[in-house]
Structure formats: structure tokens, C-alpha cells
Scaffold this active site. Structure first.
Site, PDB file in Angstrom:
ATOM      1  CE  LYS A  95      -3.792   2.304   2.456  1.00 46.57           C
ATOM      2  NZ  LYS A  95      -4.695   2.246   3.635  1.00 46.57           N
ATOM      3  NE  ARG A 103      -5.868   9.342   2.861  1.00 48.49           N
ATOM      4  CZ  ARG A 103      -4.576   9.506   2.642  1.00 48.49           C
ATOM      5  NH1 ARG A 103      -4.112  10.716   2.335  1.00 48.49           N
ATOM      6  NH2 ARG A 103      -3.743   8.491   2.723  1.00 48.49           N
ATOM      7  CE  LYS A 109      -3.797   8.079   6.469  1.00 50.85           C
ATOM      8  NZ  LYS A 109      -4.981   7.195   6.427  1.00 50.85           N
ATOM      9  CD  GLU A 142       6.014  -4.115   4.009  1.00 48.81           C
ATOM     10  OE1 GLU A 142       5.405  -4.992   4.652  1.00 48.81           O
ATOM     11  OE2 GLU A 142       6.362  -3.020   4.503  1.00 48.81           O
ATOM     12  CE  LYS A 161      -6.376   2.119  -0.943  1.00 51.38           C
ATOM     13  NZ  LYS A 161      -7.090   2.184   0.348  1.00 51.38           N
ATOM     14  CB  SER A 192     -11.369   7.167  -4.248  1.00 53.69           C
ATOM     15  OG  SER A 192     -10.182   7.668  -3.632  1.00 53.69           O
ATOM     16  CE1 TYR A 197     -14.950   2.965  -3.598  1.00 49.87           C
ATOM     17  CE2 TYR A 197     -12.986   3.390  -4.921  1.00 49.87           C
ATOM     18  CZ  TYR A 197     -13.593   3.240  -3.689  1.00 49.87           C
ATOM     19  OH  TYR A 197     -12.846   3.368  -2.538  1.00 49.87           O
TER      20      TYR A 197
END
Length: 386
Positions: A247, A257, A277, A293, A308, A334, A373
Site C-alpha cells: 500500500k 478520505r 502517511k 513486504e 494499492k 477512488s 467502484y
């Protein structure tokens, strides 16, 4: 001296009468004369000798039938996970930055929307709750409230559609007053192990509510193994984990968000809050890091690994696909959705064609599952034939 006569093969051939041309008679069993008209070259086209080519790849692309027969990547509604936003109100609330998407009413809109998705062939959803501000705290304890919005939504979905595959989100940012996936210390450090402790409680509460797949999106170190142990200790050995393995600290998350009001908040001199982040999500410049990871997540018990965002990270999807035998998922986030919507609304591209092309690219890169979506629309377009 005895003489011998040798007979040549022609001696055995029976003489035949001269052939005469027979005029063909009309016969209903014979094919009718062709009506095809030879193609014509455009005026000004040169007359050339055909190239002496041993292979012409275009022969395998010459017709729709041939193209479909040789298609290497097949997209189906079974590949899609539909992300849904839910809130406590009685009515759906449109999300301004995501045209066509709503915060769905837990009481009314959620079941209707999922029923539409199932009718289109999409039988997997992931639930994102919009937590009321008055329930948010610095530690995000609402995340594991057994009567919380997420838990009630999961339970209602499973009661209504027992065969629906329900994925969850495990992170503290929807419940955290500071807008981070973990608890933030006063010096601005996001606390890892303390956050993992609460994430385990969140995961178990979601499993109790009926979740099929727990999806930690927080990017804390060691959380997959800790959650696996917590689930097993509570008897949820059949509940799977879809880890957000790679991510990235991406600019494409803005509309999400906005939908959950979960962006990082401004800090103060007394309590520093990281503006983004980057401390725990991956650097978009990094490739090899995803392999590290992935190795850790697989070792800790992940059942599915996610990349992502999807569209700008197709190389990362392929890297994971080539490095593991686990299923790979990818999140068309998004920002990707909103860009496609905006370009289509401006008439810059054909929405249907561009969406299906983007989803094919994600699957071709190696994703078995795609969170999008566009799941309902894409499923309908596929059913109509592409």
C-alpha cells in the site's frame, strides 16, 4: 530360343472416349454463386509485391471471432470486489468527489445496492464505515465496538445474503480523531505495536459479526501474524486475511478520505500529527520493498496479498504475481475512479471502453481480484458483451 513379350503398364489402360464439356445444370444442392465483391484499394494506393514474411501476426487478429478465441485475459464479474461506504443515516448521501457513489444508508440503501451488485454477478463486497465524529477518539476504540456501524453492517449483510463474500477494512483511521491508521504519539510518531494490539481486537470483532475476509490496510509491521494468531485463538480459523501488502503513500486516495472524513488532521506544537502517511505506507519510488513486504506477509499467514493503488502500480502487481503462489488483489482506488469519471464527463474518452481497458490491464498484470467502484457498471458491460 524362346522369346518373351514385355507388356508395359499402358497396355492395361482401357482406351477412353474423348472428353466432352458438359454444361452444368441447375441443382438445388449446389452452392449459389458468390455475392462477395472483391475489395478495392483506396485511390492512390501503390501496387506492390507482397512481402515475403514467414509470419504475419495480424492473421490472428483478423476478426472478432478469432480475437475472442485467442484472448489471453478474460474479465468476469467474479473478479470484482465492490467497495461500499455506509453511514448511520436514513438516506444515501452522494459523495461529491466520486460521482455516482454514495455513502449508503445502513438502514435502507446498503442492502438495495448490494442486491443490485449481486444481480450483475458481483458477489463480493468490502465495507467502509463513516464513523460519526462524536465516536472518534485518539485511540480509535470504536473500531472494535461489537455494536459499531461496521459490525452491524457486516452482520446485516450476512443475514440477508448468506453466500455473499464480505471483506472488511482493519485500520484505525476511520475511528481516529487524528486521521491516521494507527495511534499517534505526541512527538508525531505512529505507534506500531500498540496499534497492532487494537487491530487484533478489531479483526476479531469483525469475524464475530460474520466477516469472511479480514483486510488489514494499516501497514503496521507484524500485524498479519498477530491478527492470524488472534483469529485462531478465538476459533476463527476459516476467516481469511487479505493483506494490503504493498500500500503506497499515494496521491490517489483523496476522494476516499473525503467519503469517510478520514484525512490526517492538522497538528499543533503540543501534539504533532504527520501531514501524510509516508512513515508507514510505502514510498511510490520503491519496487524492491514490496518483495520484502510480500515475503513477510506470506510468512505471517496472509491468504491474499493486495497492491494499492492499481493503475499506476501494474509493475508491482506483476512483481507480487511472480514472487508468490498466493492470490493477488489490486485496488482501483477512488482517485482512479474519479479521474475516469471526470474525463468521461468532459467527453475526453469513452467511459465504458476506458474502464474495461483499465480493468483488463490490472488483471493482465496479475491480479486475481480487483476492488473497483465500477464493479456494478463493469459487470453489466461485460454481460452485454465487449
Amino acid at each position: 530360343m524362346l522369346s518373351t513379350t514385355i507388356t508395359t503398364p499402358s497396355a492395361f489402360v482401357k482406351p477412353q472416349a474423348p472428353r466432352t464439356r458438359v454444361k452444368a445444370r441447375a441443382d438445388s444442392t449446389m452452392a449459389p454463386p458468390t455475392t462477395r465483391v472483391p475489395p478495392r484499394n483506396p485511390e492512390g494506393a501503390p501496387t506492390v509485391v507482397p512481402q515475403d514474411l514467414p509470419s504475419r501476426p495480424r492473421r490472428n487478429r483478423r476478426s472478432p471471432t478469432v480475437r475472442k478465441a485467442f484472448r489471453e485475459t478474460i474479465l468476469t464479474p467474479d473478479n470484482f470486489i465492490y467497495p461500499i461506504f455506509v453511514h448511520e443515516g436514513d438516506e444515501n448521501i452522494p459523495i461529491g468527489s466520486m460521482p455516482g457513489q454514495d455513502r449508503l444508508s445502513f438502514k435502507n440503501g446498503m442492502i438495495k445496492q448490494v442486491r443490485e451488485a449481486r444481480a450483475a454477478g458481483v458477489n463480493q463486497v468490502v465495507v467502509f464505515p463513516k464513523t460519526p465524529d462524536n465516536l472518534k477518539t485518539a485511540c480509535g476504540k470504536e473500531a472494535f465496538n461489537p455494536n459499531g456501524l461496521a459490525q452491524r453492517s457486516i452482520s446485516l449483510l450476512k443475514d440477508t445474503f448468506p453466500d455473499l463474500e464480505v471483506y472488511t477494512d482493519v485500520a484505525l483511521d476511520p475511528y481516529n480523531t487524528m486521521g491516521h491508521d494507527g495511534m499517534v504519539r505526541s512527538d508525531g510518531v505512529v505507534m506500531n505495536d500498540e496499534t497492532v494490539y487494537y487491530l487484533c481486537q478489531q479483526a476479531v470483532s469483525q469475524a464475530r459479526a460474520g466477516a469472511d475476509v479480514i483486510s488489514p490496510s494499516d501497514m503496521m509491521d507484524g500485524r498479519v501474524g498477530a491478527i492470524r494468531q488472534a483469529l485462531d485463538d478465538e476459533g476463527f480459523t476459516n476467516v481469511a486475511i487479505m493483506s494490503y501488502t504493498a500500500k503506497y503513500n499515494s496521491a490517489y486516495y483523496g476522494p476516499f478520505r473525503d467519503a469517510l472524513a478520514s484525512a490526517p488532521r492538522p497538528g499543533s506544537e503540543d501534539w504533532k500529527i504527520p501531514k501524510d502517511k509516508a512513515e508507514y505506507q510505502m514510498d511510490p519510488a520503491n519496487y524492491r520493498e514490496c518483495l520484502r513486504e510480500a515475503a513477510l506477509d506470506e510468512q505471517e499467514g496472509a491468504d491474499i496479498m493486495m497492491v494499492k493503488p492499481a493503475g499506476a502500480y501494474l509493475d508491482i502487481i506483476r512483481a507480487l504475481r511472480d514472487s508468490t503462489t498466493l492470490p493477488i488483489s489490486a485496488y482501483q482506488v477512488s482517485g482512479e475512479y474519479s479521474m475516469l469519471k471526470a474525463a468521461a464527463a468532459a467527453g475526453y474518452l469513452n467511459e465504458r471502453d476506458a474502464v474495461l481497458e483499465s480493468l483488463i490491464a490490472i488483471k493482465r498484470a496479475g491480479a486475481d481480484l480487483t476492488l473497483t467502484y465500477y464493479a456494478i457498471d463493469a459487470a453489466k458491460w461485460i454481460q452485454e458483451g465487449n
